[in-house]
Design an enzyme around this catalytic site. Structure first.
Site, PDB file in Angstrom:
ATOM      1  N   SER A 151       0.849  -1.193   0.000  1.00  0.00           N
ATOM      2  CA  SER A 151       0.000   0.000   0.000  1.00  0.00           C
ATOM      3  C   SER A 151       0.879   1.235   0.000  1.00  0.00           C
ATOM      4  O   SER A 151       1.981   1.229   0.559  1.00  0.00           O
ATOM      5  CB  SER A 151      -0.877   0.012   1.257  1.00  0.00           C
ATOM      6  OG  SER A 151      -1.533   1.262   1.368  1.00  0.00           O
ATOM      7  N   TYR A 164      -1.575  -0.661  10.377  1.00  0.00           N
ATOM      8  CA  TYR A 164      -1.637  -1.030   8.959  1.00  0.00           C
ATOM      9  C   TYR A 164      -0.456  -0.419   8.196  1.00  0.00           C
ATOM     10  O   TYR A 164       0.223  -1.094   7.415  1.00  0.00           O
ATOM     11  CB  TYR A 164      -2.965  -0.545   8.375  1.00  0.00           C
ATOM     12  CG  TYR A 164      -3.132  -0.820   6.900  1.00  0.00           C
ATOM     13  CD1 TYR A 164      -3.458  -2.090   6.452  1.00  0.00           C
ATOM     14  CD2 TYR A 164      -2.965   0.193   5.953  1.00  0.00           C
ATOM     15  CE1 TYR A 164      -3.623  -2.346   5.097  1.00  0.00           C
ATOM     16  CE2 TYR A 164      -3.130  -0.060   4.601  1.00  0.00           C
ATOM     17  CZ  TYR A 164      -3.457  -1.323   4.176  1.00  0.00           C
ATOM     18  OH  TYR A 164      -3.612  -1.581   2.836  1.00  0.00           O
TER      19      TYR A 164
HETATM   20  P1  NAI Z   1     -10.868  -6.934   0.551  1.00  0.00           P
HETATM   21  O1  NAI Z   1     -11.228  -6.969   1.993  1.00  0.00           O
HETATM   22  O2  NAI Z   1     -11.939  -7.126  -0.449  1.00  0.00           O
HETATM   23  O3  NAI Z   1      -9.721  -7.998   0.242  1.00  0.00           O
HETATM   24  C1  NAI Z   1      -8.931  -8.619   1.203  1.00  0.00           C
HETATM   25  C2  NAI Z   1      -9.107 -10.105   1.048  1.00  0.00           C
HETATM   26  O4  NAI Z   1      -8.195 -10.777   1.922  1.00  0.00           O
HETATM   27  C3  NAI Z   1     -10.518 -10.547   1.454  1.00  0.00           C
HETATM   28  O5  NAI Z   1     -11.026 -11.417   0.478  1.00  0.00           O
HETATM   29  C4  NAI Z   1     -10.294 -11.260   2.782  1.00  0.00           C
HETATM   30  O6  NAI Z   1     -11.247 -12.257   3.064  1.00  0.00           O
HETATM   31  C5  NAI Z   1      -8.897 -11.832   2.536  1.00  0.00           C
HETATM   32  N1  NAI Z   1      -8.241 -12.217   3.784  1.00  0.00           N
HETATM   33  C6  NAI Z   1      -8.148 -11.499   4.925  1.00  0.00           C
HETATM   34  N2  NAI Z   1      -7.497 -12.207   5.864  1.00  0.00           N
HETATM   35  C7  NAI Z   1      -7.164 -13.396   5.287  1.00  0.00           C
HETATM   36  C8  NAI Z   1      -6.475 -14.539   5.734  1.00  0.00           C
HETATM   37  N3  NAI Z   1      -6.006 -14.620   6.980  1.00  0.00           N
HETATM   38  N4  NAI Z   1      -6.304 -15.578   4.873  1.00  0.00           N
HETATM   39  C9  NAI Z   1      -6.783 -15.527   3.598  1.00  0.00           C
HETATM   40  N5  NAI Z   1      -7.449 -14.441   3.128  1.00  0.00           N
HETATM   41  C10 NAI Z   1      -7.642 -13.407   3.964  1.00  0.00           C
HETATM   42  O7  NAI Z   1     -10.147  -5.536   0.318  1.00  0.00           O
HETATM   43  P2  NAI Z   1      -9.184  -5.039  -0.869  1.00  0.00           P
HETATM   44  O8  NAI Z   1      -9.276  -3.569  -0.834  1.00  0.00           O
HETATM   45  O9  NAI Z   1      -9.450  -5.757  -2.121  1.00  0.00           O
HETATM   46  O10 NAI Z   1      -7.743  -5.444  -0.295  1.00  0.00           O
HETATM   47  C11 NAI Z   1      -6.832  -6.258  -1.008  1.00  0.00           C
HETATM   48  C12 NAI Z   1      -5.425  -5.840  -0.682  1.00  0.00           C
HETATM   49  O11 NAI Z   1      -5.244  -4.492  -1.119  1.00  0.00           O
HETATM   50  C13 NAI Z   1      -5.066  -5.855   0.813  1.00  0.00           C
HETATM   51  O12 NAI Z   1      -3.784  -6.401   0.982  1.00  0.00           O
HETATM   52  C14 NAI Z   1      -5.064  -4.385   1.186  1.00  0.00           C
HETATM   53  O13 NAI Z   1      -4.177  -4.120   2.247  1.00  0.00           O
HETATM   54  C15 NAI Z   1      -4.607  -3.756  -0.101  1.00  0.00           C
HETATM   55  N6  NAI Z   1      -4.930  -2.335  -0.252  1.00  0.00           N
HETATM   56  C16 NAI Z   1      -6.236  -1.912  -0.187  1.00  0.00           C
HETATM   57  C17 NAI Z   1      -6.508  -0.565  -0.326  1.00  0.00           C
HETATM   58  C18 NAI Z   1      -7.907  -0.011  -0.303  1.00  0.00           C
HETATM   59  O14 NAI Z   1      -8.054   1.230  -0.294  1.00  0.00           O
HETATM   60  N7  NAI Z   1      -8.951  -0.809  -0.318  1.00  0.00           N
HETATM   61  C19 NAI Z   1      -5.426   0.411  -0.546  1.00  0.00           C
HETATM   62  C20 NAI Z   1      -4.109  -0.153  -0.622  1.00  0.00           C
HETATM   63  C21 NAI Z   1      -3.888  -1.484  -0.473  1.00  0.00           C
END
Ligand code: NAI
Length: 267
Positions: A151, A164
């Site tokens: 991020s 985070y």
């Molecule tokens: P999201 O919540 O839809 O995706 C995260 C996914 O990781 C979910 O499907 C969740 O169930 C899964 N997850 C969480 N803990 C887990 C575990 N222990 N084992 C397996 N799966 C697990 O949210 P998003 O936004 O798509 O996030 C994806 C990535 O992008 C993350 O790493 C987040 O840090 C990063 N990110 C998100 C930003 C945002 O503004 N939404 C900005 C910058 C980075």
């Protein structure tokens, strides 16, 4: 463009959001995709169906990336294919505490929980899958590709919470160490998105607050846009494709310019 035909790819946390978008785009480009999820099998099956609709084979694996057992399950799925060409460590969690001066908003457990998924998770996944990534290298003569979803928070120190931010900073430095350590068989890069319109923010606030958040992002971003998952995934997949074959240890900012800040100088 089926440039990833014949490759095996695994995306952690790919039932939703950015992970799902990357999984589908990998499938569209010909890769066979292993979709990992930890909670909702319905969302993961939906993501796998989208991959299949794109003409690719897809399998769903329920596994917690923050445990060695969970990572072993994912390795087992890739192991059935005898190799892993692409590993995307995308699963991530946060604790929302946006006032970074309020030190009472977080405790040690918050740090440990976030670190377990965002930092230990990618390490454990790589530990479990390294032999398969090396096998892909030996079979193809091409370095296999690991991509960590980091991020911009880990670069500029602004994000959903200090825990985070620190976890993504750690993931970035781990990316550099592993890129050096795992060459020449494995390339390791990070993508550093800015805001992404996913459930991440939607779940943390009501609709009105979310709309205000989106407007604030648009106003503070040099490109004056709020990114969606596809905007990040399009750039991120460069780092697992042959176009980046000589790129390792890169922390690619895909943040519509937010790291630049807006100039205080008058035009
Ligand atoms: P999201 O919540 O839809 O995706 C995260 C996914 O990781 C979910 O499907 C969740 O169930 C899964 N997850 C969480 N803990 C887990 C575990 N222990 N084992 C397996 N799966 C697990 O949210 P998003 O936004 O798509 O996030 C994806 C990535 O992008 C993350 O790493 C987040 O840090 C990063 N990110 C998100 C930003 C945002 O503004 N939404 C900005 C910058 C980075």
């Amino acid at each position: 463009m089926k440039d990833l035909e014949g490759r095996i790819a695994l995306v952690t946390g790919s039932g939703t959001g950015l992970g799902r978008s990357m999984a589908v785009k990998l499938a569209e480009r010909g890769a066979e995709v292993i979709v990992n999820y930890s909670r909702s099998s319905a969302e993961a099956e939906e993501a796998a169906d989208l991959c299949r609709a794109a003409g690719a084979q897809a399998e769903v694996v329920k596994a917690d990336v923050s445990t060695a057992e969970g990572c072993a399950l994912m390795a087992e799925a890739a192991g059935r294919r005898g190799r892993l060409d692409i590993l995307i460590n995308n699963a991530g969690i946060t604790r929302h505490a946006r006032d970074h001066g309020n030190l009472d908003a977080l405790n040690k457990d918050d740090f440990m929980d976030v670190y377990a998924v965002n930092v230990a998770g990618p390490f454990l996944a790589l530990q479990a899958m390294k032999p398969l990534l090396v096998a892909a290298y030996e079979q193809s003569g091409r370095a296999s590709a690991v991509l960590n979803t980091s991020s911009i928070a880990g670069v500029i120190g602004i994000g959903s919470s200090v825990a985070y931010i620190a976890s993504k900073g750690a993931l970035n430095s781990m990316t550099l160490a592993l890129a050096r350590g795992l060459a020449p068989q494995i390339r390791v890069n990070s993508v550093c998105p800015g805001f992404i319109g996913t459930r991440w923010f939607k779940d943390a606030m009501d609709e009105e607050a979310y709309e205000k958040q989106v407007s604030a992002v648009e106003a503070s971003t040099p490109l004056e846009v709020a990114s969606g998952p596809d905007d990040i995934a399009d750039a991120a997949l460069f780092l697992v494709s042959d176009a980046s074959r000589h790129v390792t240890g890169e922390l690619l900012k895909v943040d519509a310019g937010v790291h630049l800040g807006k100039s205080p100088l008058r035009k």
